[in-house]
Design a protein around this motif. Structure first.
Motif, PDB file in Angstrom:
ATOM      1  N   GLN A 229       0.782  -1.140  -0.230  1.00  0.00           N
ATOM      2  CA  GLN A 229       0.272   0.101  -0.091  1.00  0.00           C
ATOM      3  C   GLN A 229       0.823   1.175  -0.207  1.00  0.00           C
ATOM      4  OE1 GLN A 229      -3.267  -0.218   2.555  1.00  0.00           O
ATOM      5  NE2 GLN A 229      -3.282   2.078   2.938  1.00  0.00           N
ATOM      6  N   PRO A 230       0.769   2.009  -0.873  1.00  0.00           N
ATOM      7  CA  PRO A 230       1.512   3.425  -0.880  1.00  0.00           C
ATOM      8  C   PRO A 230       1.245   4.139   0.033  1.00  0.00           C
ATOM      9  CG  PRO A 230       0.507   2.862  -3.260  1.00  0.00           C
ATOM     10  CD  PRO A 230      -0.099   1.918  -2.066  1.00  0.00           C
ATOM     11  N   THR A 231       2.072   4.958   0.416  1.00  0.00           N
ATOM     12  CA  THR A 231       2.285   5.965   1.573  1.00  0.00           C
ATOM     13  C   THR A 231       2.183   7.524   1.202  1.00  0.00           C
ATOM     14  OG1 THR A 231       4.519   5.957   2.102  1.00  0.00           O
ATOM     15  CG2 THR A 231       3.067   4.133   3.195  1.00  0.00           C
ATOM     16  N   SER A 232       2.335   7.673   0.197  1.00  0.00           N
ATOM     17  CA  SER A 232       2.044   9.351  -0.349  1.00  0.00           C
ATOM     18  C   SER A 232       1.607   9.328  -1.535  1.00  0.00           C
ATOM     19  CB  SER A 232       3.391   9.767  -0.587  1.00  0.00           C
ATOM     20  OG  SER A 232       4.450   9.015  -1.613  1.00  0.00           O
ATOM     21  N   GLY A 233       1.067  10.440  -2.128  1.00  0.00           N
ATOM     22  CA  GLY A 233       0.237  10.578  -3.224  1.00  0.00           C
ATOM     23  C   GLY A 233      -1.212  10.396  -3.046  1.00  0.00           C
ATOM     24  N   PHE A 234      -1.791   9.426  -3.962  1.00  0.00           N
ATOM     25  CA  PHE A 234      -3.021   9.034  -3.615  1.00  0.00           C
ATOM     26  C   PHE A 234      -3.230   7.577  -3.621  1.00  0.00           C
ATOM     27  CE2 PHE A 234      -2.925   9.791  -8.260  1.00  0.00           C
ATOM     28  CZ  PHE A 234      -3.768   8.620  -8.720  1.00  0.00           C
ATOM     29  N   LEU A 235      -4.121   6.779  -2.958  1.00  0.00           N
ATOM     30  CA  LEU A 235      -4.087   5.431  -2.617  1.00  0.00           C
ATOM     31  C   LEU A 235      -5.322   5.086  -3.913  1.00  0.00           C
ATOM     32  CD1 LEU A 235      -3.495   2.851  -1.413  1.00  0.00           C
ATOM     33  CD2 LEU A 235      -5.329   3.354   0.473  1.00  0.00           C
ATOM     34  N   PHE A 236      -5.147   4.286  -4.722  1.00  0.00           N
ATOM     35  CA  PHE A 236      -5.847   3.598  -5.685  1.00  0.00           C
ATOM     36  C   PHE A 236      -5.784   2.169  -5.793  1.00  0.00           C
ATOM     37  CE2 PHE A 236      -7.673   3.095 -10.131  1.00  0.00           C
ATOM     38  CZ  PHE A 236      -8.732   4.101 -10.242  1.00  0.00           C
ATOM     39  N   ARG A 237      -7.004   1.493  -5.690  1.00  0.00           N
ATOM     40  CA  ARG A 237      -6.987   0.171  -5.636  1.00  0.00           C
ATOM     41  C   ARG A 237      -7.381  -0.369  -7.127  1.00  0.00           C
ATOM     42  NH1 ARG A 237     -11.580  -3.369  -4.424  1.00  0.00           N
ATOM     43  NH2 ARG A 237     -11.048  -5.296  -4.018  1.00  0.00           N
ATOM     44  N   VAL A 238      -6.452  -1.069  -7.747  1.00  0.00           N
ATOM     45  CA  VAL A 238      -6.704  -1.520  -8.949  1.00  0.00           C
ATOM     46  C   VAL A 238      -7.636  -2.675  -9.130  1.00  0.00           C
ATOM     47  CG1 VAL A 238      -5.568  -2.536 -11.076  1.00  0.00           C
ATOM     48  CG2 VAL A 238      -4.461  -0.585  -9.959  1.00  0.00           C
ATOM     49  N   GLY A 239      -7.508  -3.598  -7.883  1.00  0.00           N
ATOM     50  CA  GLY A 239      -8.392  -4.749  -8.128  1.00  0.00           C
ATOM     51  C   GLY A 239      -7.919  -5.475  -6.927  1.00  0.00           C
ATOM     52  N   VAL A 240      -8.238  -6.863  -7.014  1.00  0.00           N
ATOM     53  CA  VAL A 240      -7.873  -7.984  -5.972  1.00  0.00           C
ATOM     54  C   VAL A 240      -7.493  -9.191  -6.769  1.00  0.00           C
ATOM     55  CG1 VAL A 240     -10.083  -8.841  -6.015  1.00  0.00           C
ATOM     56  CG2 VAL A 240      -8.458  -9.013  -3.779  1.00  0.00           C
ATOM     57  N   ALA A 241      -6.144  -9.787  -6.190  1.00  0.00           N
ATOM     58  CA  ALA A 241      -5.619 -11.032  -6.628  1.00  0.00           C
ATOM     59  C   ALA A 241      -6.522 -12.122  -6.456  1.00  0.00           C
ATOM     60  CB  ALA A 241      -4.548 -11.272  -6.242  1.00  0.00           C
ATOM     61  N   LEU A 242      -6.962 -13.017  -7.467  1.00  0.00           N
ATOM     62  CA  LEU A 242      -7.873 -14.017  -7.548  1.00  0.00           C
ATOM     63  C   LEU A 242      -7.031 -15.407  -7.184  1.00  0.00           C
ATOM     64  CD1 LEU A 242     -10.365 -13.254  -9.896  1.00  0.00           C
ATOM     65  CD2 LEU A 242     -10.679 -12.731  -7.806  1.00  0.00           C
ATOM     66  N   SER A 243      -5.618 -15.302  -7.987  1.00  0.00           N
ATOM     67  CA  SER A 243      -4.802 -16.222  -7.823  1.00  0.00           C
ATOM     68  C   SER A 243      -3.346 -15.738  -8.200  1.00  0.00           C
ATOM     69  CB  SER A 243      -5.265 -17.453  -8.864  1.00  0.00           C
ATOM     70  OG  SER A 243      -4.785 -17.020 -10.227  1.00  0.00           O
ATOM     71  N   PRO A 244      -2.349 -16.498  -8.110  1.00  0.00           N
ATOM     72  CA  PRO A 244      -1.146 -15.711  -8.497  1.00  0.00           C
ATOM     73  C   PRO A 244      -0.905 -15.004  -9.842  1.00  0.00           C
ATOM     74  CG  PRO A 244      -0.780 -18.014  -7.410  1.00  0.00           C
ATOM     75  CD  PRO A 244      -2.193 -17.800  -7.860  1.00  0.00           C
ATOM     76  N   THR A 245      -1.714 -15.512 -10.775  1.00  0.00           N
ATOM     77  CA  THR A 245      -1.785 -15.028 -12.245  1.00  0.00           C
ATOM     78  C   THR A 245      -3.147 -14.350 -12.621  1.00  0.00           C
ATOM     79  OG1 THR A 245      -2.318 -17.320 -12.995  1.00  0.00           O
ATOM     80  CG2 THR A 245       0.132 -16.826 -12.898  1.00  0.00           C
ATOM     81  N   ALA A 246      -4.139 -14.032 -11.747  1.00  0.00           N
ATOM     82  CA  ALA A 246      -5.089 -13.551 -12.178  1.00  0.00           C
ATOM     83  C   ALA A 246      -5.692 -12.445 -11.156  1.00  0.00           C
ATOM     84  CB  ALA A 246      -6.483 -14.549 -12.340  1.00  0.00           C
ATOM     85  N   ALA A 247      -6.458 -11.466 -11.574  1.00  0.00           N
ATOM     86  CA  ALA A 247      -6.949 -10.313 -10.947  1.00  0.00           C
ATOM     87  C   ALA A 247      -8.256  -9.990 -11.339  1.00  0.00           C
ATOM     88  CB  ALA A 247      -5.732  -9.228 -10.962  1.00  0.00           C
ATOM     89  N   GLN A 248      -8.999  -9.676 -10.358  1.00  0.00           N
ATOM     90  CA  GLN A 248     -10.263  -8.950 -10.753  1.00  0.00           C
ATOM     91  C   GLN A 248     -10.322  -7.780 -10.554  1.00  0.00           C
ATOM     92  OE1 GLN A 248     -13.470 -10.667 -11.002  1.00  0.00           O
ATOM     93  NE2 GLN A 248     -14.439  -8.516 -11.523  1.00  0.00           N
ATOM     94  N   LEU A 249     -10.349  -6.906 -11.759  1.00  0.00           N
ATOM     95  CA  LEU A 249     -10.067  -5.549 -11.907  1.00  0.00           C
ATOM     96  C   LEU A 249     -11.271  -4.672 -11.398  1.00  0.00           C
ATOM     97  CD1 LEU A 249      -8.500  -5.099 -15.476  1.00  0.00           C
ATOM     98  CD2 LEU A 249      -7.337  -5.382 -13.153  1.00  0.00           C
TER      99      LEU A 249
END
Length: 164
Positions: free
Chosen positions: A135-155
């Protein structure tokens, strides 16, 4: 594992930090949509509909990087340190593109990339469109998605907060 047993004989995980949608252990009944996930041997029923758009690359862009709209037709790498980009983040490139070429930008759904090695949990925007699970500590916090598996993400693009 604690959970609530449903009549159809599958167990619902009440608390899941890594997958923020309904997930079930076991084999789903016939006819139900879903996807088997590597983490925790779970079955997921996400909003798996993929949404993409075509834009022009402003500069050379790599695949699987987050981009923002620099004009109605062009995109460039998004940066979590540039507050002016907060409302302009569009999605993630699905492949590389040369300056001025068309680039496919995915803004929701499941994206699979064999070179990824995610741990369960959230994925955030970092610098130059890159992804991080720290999680970044400066700028803005922007969540792209969540890891579903090591090679897949739910955007699931979501501005969370301004940071110090």
């Amino acid at each position: 594992m604690s959970g609530v047993e449903f009549e159809i004989g599958i167990e619902f995980q009440e608390n899941s930090d890594s997958i923020p949608v309904d997930t079930f252990v076991g084999v789903p009944p016939p006819g139900l949509p879903g996807q088997f996930l590597a983490f925790d041997n779970t079955w997921q029923y996400p909003d798996a509909a993929v949404s993409t758009l075509i834009k022009k690359a402003q500069g050379t862009l790599s695949g699987h990087r987050v981009v923002y709209s620099v004009s109605p037709t062009h995109v460039a790498y998004a940066n979590a340190s540039d507050y002016l980009q907060i409302g302009k983040v569009l999605g993630m490139t699905t492949g590389a593109a040369a300056d001025g070429d068309d680039v496919v930008v995915q803004d929701k759904g499941i994206l699979i990339e064999p070179s990824w090695a995610w741990n369960p949990g959230d994925i955030f925007l970092a610098a130059n469109g890159q992804l991080t699970q720290v999680q970044p500590t400066s700028g803005f916090l922007f969540r792209v998605g969540v890891a579903l598996s090591p090679t897949a993400a739910q955007l699931n693009f979501d501005f969370i907060a301004h940071l110090a």
